[in-house]
Motif scaffolding. Structure first.
Motif: not given
Length: 616
Positions: A554-561
């Motif tokens: 997954f794209n790391p920028r979506y880790a918080g979602e």
């Protein structure tokens, strides 16, 4: 009765001897610490003197280069004549200290380099090459060398001042111990005097005999001139340690001083013990304090009163000291003499100034701390209020979600039931397009049923208590690996490391492992060689478990979602799932007092971590 009194007296005397011993030993340590403080102060002063000479040399050199007048070289010549001697004194003072011993050679090299540079600019100026000399100065080499000398001396002074602060702490501790010993001594003396008063009437005859014996001993002591000389030498030694000198001034303006007086004033000790004019003392006084001391001495002679002054003196080497002077008039052979003492209180004055500065700094710090504490208290109250409001909203939201999900199940079951009947009994009556639409309706209803069940499960977690017990993670995960592989027809190679035992709610933690393993198998199924790794590592207060795969990532920028309800990433499009599984994992781990997070790169797999406390 008399025996008991004598025994009590003996015990009191023994206690007095013990306190005297400890006082003497503590005083010795105190004196040693004071001497070390003096040594450190001399090192700091000597460092300042070396830096001052380096500045004077550069000032003289620049003045000469600018004006080409020999008179401007006087500071330079004076500095050149004195700097090596003062460096030698600094070396003698600081070499025993490893910190300074490691830096003295560097300081000497810098001073020699500065001397060579200044000599070169002066030589060029004398040869008429003022432009070349000016270029050397403009180049900044001389400034850089002087700055290097400043920094090195500042380091050495800072280290010495730290040592001074530590020694001051020792002096304070020794002084407090001396005070305690003095208090004990006073108590013992009171006991002695009480016993003496009690027995005086009983032993009057014995006391008279003791007085006669004491008179005889005093007569014998009067004949022991050698012993008096020893005591005088000890007095001089004590004065030297305490930085106290004494003098005798007659009405003709001639004084005689002890060696310690000459030592304080920086004079030749060989001249002590001889009469000298008072002018010698007055010339050493600081100009601003001269009238104060002269008026005090004259008033003491005139009115036969003692005096006390605090004043400054200038030493032959240019340094300044603070003195406390005391004196009183006495009569010798019909002549009036002024006998007095001077004490070097330079260190005390400097310590008092430092203490005042520290007190000012401490007051500012206390004020700032009080303000910060008030702000922190207000913020804490606000956070508690927000937490209570958030908890209430979460409870309301969970209740609402549960109610809505439960109410949706009844009509959904009707859709599935009638859809099933329609598919079984009337399928032949429908054309191909009708059967396709019916299939879409049934699949959507099943998907809706799965979503409702997942939402109900998530809502129940908020009301489910955690019952921790020892759980064999190895056995639990091995069983789940087999189940996941069978249920999802996974072909992934799953490698499970040693997991050990954990304190957890077995059904709930099983759900966490099942969801993470199912996701790993699902997201790595598209790879030619799916690979999943399960393991853990233990830290001081918690165990970190992980499930890693080489799947879609997954794209790391979506880790918080990832752990939100119904949150699905773009890479999960086309894959089965409700978007609630990771939210359930997050809720269960949080209820166990742990953390959960994920790391990954798109197309390079992902690793999911969660922690559990080591202790229940």
């Amino acid at each position: 009765m008399r025996k008991r009194v004598y025994l009590s007296f003996l015990l009191a005397a023994l206690l007095l001897g013990i306190t005297s011993y400890f006082y003497s030993r503590s005083t010795t340590r105190y004196i040693q610490t004071v001497l070390r403080v003096q040594q450190s102060q001399r090192v700091v002063n000597q460092l300042e003197l070396v830096l001052s000479l380096a500045k004077d040399a550069e000032t003289g050199e620049r003045g000469y280069v600018i004006t080409r007048q020999e008179q401007f070289l006087e500071p330079y010549v004076a500095a050149q004549q004195n700097v090596q001697r003062e460096l030698a004194r600094l070396t003698a003072l600081a070499r025993p200290k490893p910190f300074h011993a490691a830096r003295l050679p560097q300081l000497q090299r810098l001073v020699r380099a500065e001397e060579a540079f200044l000599d070169e600019t002066i030589r060029l100026t004398r040869q008429g090459q003022s432009g070349a000399a000016a270029q050397l100065i403009i180049g900044g080499e001389g400034k850089r060398m002087l700055d290097a000398i400043r920094r090195l001396i500042a380091q050495m002074q800072a280290h010495e001042r730290q040592e001074l602060a530590r020694l001051l702490g020792q002096v304070k501790a020794e002084a407090q111990f001396n005070n305690a010993v003095n208090l004990v001594g006073v108590v013992v003396l009171v006991m002695l005097f009480t016993l003496a008063a009690y027995t005086i009437n009983q032993d009057i005859n014995r006391q008279q005999q003791l007085r006669r014996e004491l008179t005889n001993k005093n007569d014998a002591l009067a004949q022991l001139s050698a012993g008096q000389r020893t005591l005088l030498d000890q007095l001089y030694e004590a004065q030297s340690i305490a930085k106290v000198g004494s003098f005798d001034l007659d009405a003709n303006g001639l004084f005689i001083g002890t060696p310690q007086l000459y030592q304080i004033y920086g004079w030749d000790l060989a001249l002590s013990g001889q009469r000298a004019p008072i002018k010698l003392l007055l010339e050493a006084l600081h100009p601003e304090d001269r009238d104060l001391v002269m008026n005090a001495v004259q008033t003491s002679f005139r009115e036969q009163l003692p005096y006390e002054t605090q004043h400054r003196i200038n030493l032959p080497d240019g340094t300044q000291r603070y003195l406390l002077g005391r004196g009183k008039t006495v009569q010798h052979d019909g002549l009036t003499h002024l006998q007095g003492t001077v004490m070097d209180i330079t260190d005390r004055i400097q310590y008092e100034q430092q203490l005042q500065q520290l007190n000012r700094n401490l007051q500012v710090t206390n004020d700032e701390l009080s303000t910060a504490l008030e702000e922190l208290s207000a913020a804490s109250r606000q956070i508690k209020q927000y937490s209570a409001e958030l908890e209430q909203k979460n409870q309301d939201l969970e209740a609402f979600s549960y109610s809505v999900s439960h109410d949706l199940k009844t009509p959904l079951r009707s859709v599935l039931s009638f859809g099933g009947i329609l598919e079984e009994e009337y399928a032949l009556a429908l054309d191909e397009e009708g059967r396709r639409l019916l299939d879409i309706v049934l699949k959507s209803a099943h998907t809706m049923h799965e979503l409702i069940e997942a939402l109900l499960q998530f809502s129940r977690l908020g009301r489910t208590a955690v019952h921790k017990e020892p759980v064999d993670m190895d056995q639990l995960v091995r069983v789940l690996v087999t189940q996941v592989a069978e249920s999802q027809a996974g072909q992934a190679g799953i490698e499970v490391g040693a997991l050990g035992q954990a304190w957890a709610d077995r059904p709930l933690i099983r759900q966490v492992w099942f969801n993470l393993l199912s996701n790993a198998v699902k997201f790595s199924a598209s790879q030619l060689a799916p690979r999943i790794t399960v393991g853990c590592r233990r830290q001081e207060q918690e165990t970190i478990y992980f499930v890693a795969d080489n799947g879609l990532g997954f794209n790391p920028r979506y880790a918080g979602e990832l752990f939100g309800v119904f949150k699905r990433l773009p890479s999960a499009e086309g894959l089965p799932g409700t978007g609630v599984g990771l939210a359930i994992c997050h809720r269960i781990v949080a209820n166990h007092g742990g953390r959960i997070w994920a790391e990954g790169q798109e197309g390079h797999g992902a690793t999911f971590y969660f922690t559990l406390p080591l202790h229940p």
